[in-house]
Design a protein around this motif. Structure first.
Motif, PDB file in Angstrom:
ATOM      1  N   GLU A   1       0.989  -1.500  -0.298  1.00  0.00           N
ATOM      2  CA  GLU A   1       0.115   0.065  -0.222  1.00  0.00           C
ATOM      3  C   GLU A   1       0.622   0.802  -0.125  1.00  0.00           C
ATOM      4  N   ARG A   2       1.721   1.064   1.284  1.00  0.00           N
ATOM      5  CA  ARG A   2       2.819   1.895   0.826  1.00  0.00           C
ATOM      6  C   ARG A   2       3.313   2.565  -0.028  1.00  0.00           C
TER       7      ARG A   2
ATOM      8  N   THR B   1       1.317   3.845  -3.147  1.00  0.00           N
ATOM      9  CA  THR B   1       0.825   4.909  -3.122  1.00  0.00           C
ATOM     10  C   THR B   1       1.942   6.669  -3.425  1.00  0.00           C
ATOM     11  N   GLU B   2       2.982   6.014  -2.297  1.00  0.00           N
ATOM     12  CA  GLU B   2       4.420   7.175  -3.199  1.00  0.00           C
ATOM     13  C   GLU B   2       4.824   6.685  -4.666  1.00  0.00           C
TER      14      GLU B   2
ATOM     15  N   THR C   1       3.004   6.878  -7.078  1.00  0.00           N
ATOM     16  CA  THR C   1       1.670   7.183  -8.149  1.00  0.00           C
ATOM     17  C   THR C   1       0.906   8.219  -7.906  1.00  0.00           C
ATOM     18  N   GLY C   2       0.720   8.100  -5.745  1.00  0.00           N
ATOM     19  CA  GLY C   2      -0.162   9.060  -5.545  1.00  0.00           C
ATOM     20  C   GLY C   2      -1.654   8.437  -5.307  1.00  0.00           C
ATOM     21  N   LEU C   3      -1.866   7.231  -6.131  1.00  0.00           N
ATOM     22  CA  LEU C   3      -3.407   6.335  -5.584  1.00  0.00           C
ATOM     23  C   LEU C   3      -2.981   6.560  -4.442  1.00  0.00           C
ATOM     24  N   ASP C   4      -5.121   7.015  -3.920  1.00  0.00           N
ATOM     25  CA  ASP C   4      -5.483   6.737  -2.445  1.00  0.00           C
ATOM     26  C   ASP C   4      -5.810   5.046  -2.762  1.00  0.00           C
ATOM     27  N   THR C   5      -5.594   4.022  -2.063  1.00  0.00           N
ATOM     28  CA  THR C   5      -5.452   2.785  -1.440  1.00  0.00           C
ATOM     29  C   THR C   5      -6.735   2.294  -0.878  1.00  0.00           C
ATOM     30  N   THR C   6      -7.167   3.737  -0.272  1.00  0.00           N
ATOM     31  CA  THR C   6      -8.290   3.183   0.389  1.00  0.00           C
ATOM     32  C   THR C   6      -9.435   2.117  -0.106  1.00  0.00           C
TER      33      THR C   6
ATOM     34  N   LEU D   1      -9.153   0.016  -1.630  1.00  0.00           N
ATOM     35  CA  LEU D   1      -8.379  -1.086  -2.465  1.00  0.00           C
ATOM     36  C   LEU D   1      -8.162  -2.631  -2.492  1.00  0.00           C
TER      37      LEU D   1
ATOM     38  N   LEU E   1     -10.098   4.135 -11.772  1.00  0.00           N
ATOM     39  CA  LEU E   1      -9.230   4.522 -11.103  1.00  0.00           C
ATOM     40  C   LEU E   1      -8.318   6.115 -11.369  1.00  0.00           C
TER      41      LEU E   1
END
Length: 244
Positions: free
Chosen positions: A62-63, A66-67, A69-74, A76, A107
């Protein structure tokens, strides 16, 4: 037993992410452009090493997503695809990576960060083209991810997860056709998917966005497995009548 026999090999653990979606009429995968060596400037899956001994594999996946691609993993859903540990897969040292797989609809476009210079959705047909250079063993990982997607929509309701919250049977059929790379008979497909209990739930609404007669709108039902399965069309057999 000698001390040498008990020597622990120098092995690093990493995570990679194969994130698949259906966009612009194609099955696409999230790729980054590497901003560091090795393979500087080459396309790769998002991923990286565990940050410390206390970080779990799930948290690292998850980290890193996010780091880089900037995508929110909430919300997911990530599932483990496979573990890759060939001795020479990384030129820096022996690296074992656990690849996570996600199938996601809608997404946003990614924003590069961390060790990535750029990030983008790339059609899997382009990613797997022999002319496309991919870092490490990521071509094999993407091939495995695509095959997992093709297999999973045979026996689960995963294909509906690629659709909007409300969709037509035509929308769903197009997902199957895109993922499988095969044209399907519309009437036969409609009969099969509407005959599987819990796969689709009629909303009572209709749409004319596809032209022609109004089409019924559905949403994904509570079922997770398909009974019976939606099997891929068999690959065409070679024409034995032809001679070289």
């Amino acid at each position: 037993m000698t001390d040498e026999a008990w020597k622990i090999p120098d092995i690093a653990v990493a995570v990679d992410l194969a994130v698949l979606t259906v966009r612009s009429g194609a099955l696409q995968v999230m790729l980054i452009e590497r901003g560091i060596e090795p393979h500087l400037g080459m396309l790769a899956l998002p991923g990286g090493f565990l940050s410390d001994v206390d970080e779990s594999l799930d948290a690292a996946a998850e980290r890193e997503l996010t780091e880089e691609t900037g995508l929110d993993t909430t919300g997911l859903h990530l599932e483990q695809l496979h573990t890759y540990g060939a001795p020479n897969r990384d030129p820096r040292r022996r690296v074992v990576t656990v690849c996570y797989l996600a199938f996601v609809p809608g997404l946003a476009s990614p924003t590069a960060g961390g060790d990535a210079r750029a990030a983008a959705w790339v059609p899997t047909a382009i990613a797997l083209d022999p002319r496309t250079e991919l870092a490490f063993d990521h071509r094999q990982i993407i091939e495995d991810a695509v095959e997992r997607a093709r297999s999973k929509i045979e026996y689960t309701t995963l294909a509906a997860a690629f659709c909007a919250p409300e969709f037509t049977v035509t929308d769903l059929r197009q997902v199957y056709e895109i993922v499988w790379g095969e044209a399907l008979d519309p009437r036969n497909f409609h009969r099969k998917v509407t005959g599987v209990e819990g796969f689709l739930v009629a909303t009572g609404g209709q749409t004319t966005r596809q032209g022609g007669r109004p089409a019924a709108l559905y949403r994904r039902g509570p079922a997770h497995l398909l009974h019976p399965a939606m099997l891929r069309p068999p690959a065409p057999k070679p024409d034995s009548s032809r001679t070289s």
